[in-house]
Motif scaffolding. Structure first.
Motif, PDB file in Angstrom:
ATOM      1  N   ILE A  14      38.692  14.318 -24.971  1.00 31.00           N
ATOM      2  CA  ILE A  14      38.640  13.570 -26.238  1.00 31.00           C
ATOM      3  C   ILE A  14      39.060  12.128 -26.021  1.00 31.00           C
ATOM      4  O   ILE A  14      38.432  11.195 -26.553  1.00 31.00           O
ATOM      5  CB  ILE A  14      39.508  14.264 -27.312  1.00 31.00           C
ATOM      6  N   ALA A  15      40.079  11.885 -25.228  1.00 31.56           N
ATOM      7  CA  ALA A  15      40.521  10.511 -24.934  1.00 31.56           C
ATOM      8  C   ALA A  15      39.425   9.737 -24.208  1.00 31.56           C
ATOM      9  O   ALA A  15      39.184   8.552 -24.502  1.00 31.56           O
ATOM     10  CB  ALA A  15      41.799  10.533 -24.115  1.00 31.56           C
ATOM     11  N   LEU A  16      38.739  10.385 -23.259  1.00 30.22           N
ATOM     12  CA  LEU A  16      37.641   9.722 -22.545  1.00 30.22           C
ATOM     13  C   LEU A  16      36.473   9.404 -23.486  1.00 30.22           C
ATOM     14  O   LEU A  16      35.842   8.346 -23.382  1.00 30.22           O
ATOM     15  CB  LEU A  16      37.171  10.588 -21.379  1.00 30.22           C
ATOM     16  N   ILE A  17      36.174  10.294 -24.407  1.00 34.62           N
ATOM     17  CA  ILE A  17      35.094  10.041 -25.374  1.00 34.62           C
ATOM     18  C   ILE A  17      35.450   8.848 -26.260  1.00 34.62           C
ATOM     19  O   ILE A  17      34.621   7.958 -26.486  1.00 34.62           O
ATOM     20  CB  ILE A  17      34.809  11.309 -26.217  1.00 34.62           C
ATOM     21  N   ILE A  18      36.660   8.789 -26.740  1.00 31.81           N
ATOM     22  CA  ILE A  18      37.103   7.670 -27.584  1.00 31.81           C
ATOM     23  C   ILE A  18      37.065   6.363 -26.795  1.00 31.81           C
ATOM     24  O   ILE A  18      36.599   5.332 -27.285  1.00 31.81           O
ATOM     25  CB  ILE A  18      38.513   7.944 -28.154  1.00 31.81           C
ATOM     26  N   ALA A  19      37.514   6.375 -25.551  1.00 32.50           N
ATOM     27  CA  ALA A  19      37.488   5.169 -24.708  1.00 32.50           C
ATOM     28  C   ALA A  19      36.056   4.728 -24.444  1.00 32.50           C
ATOM     29  O   ALA A  19      35.741   3.532 -24.458  1.00 32.50           O
ATOM     30  CB  ALA A  19      38.217   5.429 -23.394  1.00 32.50           C
ATOM     31  N   GLY A  20      35.158   5.685 -24.223  1.00 34.22           N
ATOM     32  CA  GLY A  20      33.751   5.350 -24.009  1.00 34.22           C
ATOM     33  C   GLY A  20      33.122   4.725 -25.248  1.00 34.22           C
ATOM     34  O   GLY A  20      32.351   3.761 -25.153  1.00 34.22           O
ATOM     35  N   MET A  21      33.430   5.255 -26.415  1.00 35.01           N
ATOM     36  CA  MET A  21      32.906   4.688 -27.662  1.00 35.01           C
ATOM     37  C   MET A  21      33.446   3.276 -27.881  1.00 35.01           C
ATOM     38  O   MET A  21      32.710   2.377 -28.314  1.00 35.01           O
ATOM     39  CB  MET A  21      33.245   5.595 -28.844  1.00 35.01           C
ATOM     40  N   ALA A  22      34.707   3.067 -27.578  1.00 34.30           N
ATOM     41  CA  ALA A  22      35.299   1.733 -27.723  1.00 34.30           C
ATOM     42  C   ALA A  22      34.658   0.745 -26.749  1.00 34.30           C
ATOM     43  O   ALA A  22      34.367  -0.399 -27.099  1.00 34.30           O
ATOM     44  CB  ALA A  22      36.811   1.800 -27.498  1.00 34.30           C
ATOM     45  N   ALA A  23      34.406   1.193 -25.521  1.00 32.32           N
ATOM     46  CA  ALA A  23      33.759   0.323 -24.526  1.00 32.32           C
ATOM     47  C   ALA A  23      32.338  -0.022 -24.958  1.00 32.32           C
ATOM     48  O   ALA A  23      31.895  -1.173 -24.819  1.00 32.32           O
ATOM     49  CB  ALA A  23      33.759   0.991 -23.154  1.00 32.32           C
TER      50      ALA A  23
END
Length: 135
Positions: A14-23
């Motif tokens: 979930i943290a990686l998905i959120i970071a990817g969306m932010a990027a």
């Protein structure tokens, strides 16, 4: 019972998905900013070219009604339109004599210049207008 420390696999995903969306959002914003900067640069160049065309038209040869157009290079196209707006007959200051003696016909011309260019598939243009007295 021992208490475990750290993140679970689900939390990491979930943290990686959120970071990817932010990027992705950040990259989109950077792209929009670069396009806006390019457009602003092109508008500045078009304004300089338009001012130059107006100066050449109004301070060069005698104004005459008509349309001219051409290619300015760098992807810019220009069009110049000169049309009479008003006319009058005036007597120069200090001239004494009967009415109409030593009168000079004067014409007020409207001068419009358009500079157009293609900005990544979008047609854009800058328009400047001035009025200038001609004989």
């Amino acid at each position: 019972m021992r208490r475990q420390r750290g993140f679970t696999l689900l939390e990491v995903i979930i943290a990686l998905i959120i970071a990817g969306m932010a990027a992705a959002a950040l990259m989109a914003a950077v792209g929009t900013g670069l396009r806006a900067t390019r457009t602003a640069t092109m508008v500045d160049q078009a304004l300089v070219r338009a001012k130059s065309r107006l100066a050449a038209a109004t301070y060069g040869e005698k104004l005459a009604p008509g349309d001219t157009r051409g290619d300015d290079g760098g992807g810019f196209r220009w069009r110049l339109h000169v049309a009479p707006v008003a006319s009058a007959t005036v007597r120069p200051v200090g001239v004494v004599g009967p009415r109409g003696a030593a009168s000079v016909p004067v014409v007020l011309y409207g001068v419009t210049v358009w500079i157009a260019w293609d900005d990544g598939g979008t047609a854009r243009q800058v328009e400047l207008y001035t009025e200038h007295v001609g004989g």
